[in-house]
Enzyme design. Sequence first.
Site, short mmCIF file in Angstrom:
data_model
loop_
_atom_site.label_atom_id
_atom_site.label_comp_id
_atom_site.label_asym_id
_atom_site.label_seq_id
_atom_site.Cartn_x
_atom_site.Cartn_y
_atom_site.Cartn_z
N SER A 117 -25.83 28.48 67.64
CA SER A 117 -24.67 28.09 68.44
C SER A 117 -23.95 29.24 69.12
O SER A 117 -23.30 29.03 70.15
CB SER A 117 -23.69 27.30 67.58
OG SER A 117 -23.36 28.02 66.41
N LYS A 155 -20.26 26.80 73.72
CA LYS A 155 -19.00 26.20 74.15
C LYS A 155 -18.80 26.26 75.66
O LYS A 155 -18.07 25.43 76.22
CB LYS A 155 -17.83 26.92 73.47
CG LYS A 155 -17.70 26.65 71.97
CD LYS A 155 -17.15 25.27 71.69
CE LYS A 155 -16.79 25.11 70.22
NZ LYS A 155 -16.21 23.79 69.93
#
Length: 327
Positions: free
Chosen positions: A313, A63
Amino acid sequence: MIDDRGRNDVDAVLRAEDVRAAARRLDGTAHRTPVHTSRAVDELTGSRVFFKCENLQRAGAFKFRGAYNAIARLDAQQRRAGVVAYSSGNHAQAVALACRLLGATAVVVMPTDAPAGKVAATREYGAEVVTYDRHTQDRTAIGRRLAAERGLVLIPPFDHPDVMAGQGTAALELLADAGPLDALVVPVGGGGLIAGCATAARSVQPDLRIVAAEPLAADDTSRSLRAGRRVRIPVPDTIADGLAAPEPGELTFEVNRRLIDEIRTVPEDEVRAAVLLAFERLKLVIEPSAAVAVAALLGGRPQPGERIGVVLSGGNIAPADFARLTR
């Protein structure tokens, strides 16, 4: 398999050049995370697997790439005004850190049941945290209200071209470091990571197979791809909190419905097993959202000898939660 109608008609939302520009913007600020391999996993799958370790990214997840890229593109006046975002955790931390690095203030809307460690880290990076009840309140509405009331710039967690472009830089790095792949497996929640990665990867390898990995308990993207339109589901109850969006993004879905070739849904017990496997075999600590991609790989029956990329991720998981999931 997902049909491929309109595959080339995505430039209106996101272009490969946007991802390459984001890569230049992030150079020297985001970590170029390592690509990890495992002989044990290769033997389990009968393929050659390359793990892109975004669990080792700044703020602990991919992110940071999208948040920094989006905030870096704001002008000086917008940065002075400040940023508002909403997130269950990883985007919250990423926005807070990016704002600190770029001299902007951050307000982040987080659910009351967000992991305590992610809330604490967001505050430690300097953000103001505003909490809400995810079952009775709309985080998007709260974010928009705060933006209007305080004159802040809203940076959503996935449904934003600059955010998607930043996320896609992970795939550019993976292909540069690992070489040509047959398939790329990416977790999907709101859809920003896979939209950026698919756009970037297809610009390098037009024939690359894009595989989305989604929790069975949060299968909004799977349902939406089958329906050909965005489908909203009840607030998901899944250990993969980073993938618990109840509906795909409007912009991300426009990209993903054209570029995703296959979607695999993963039950919760397989997610837990994948967290443990990553620790035991890869010697990596990953959060359940990243483990969804590992579980999808293991359950996907790849063709012998295939070269497969998997985006891990994030790695933001509290020690107590990690112990509970792996005992």
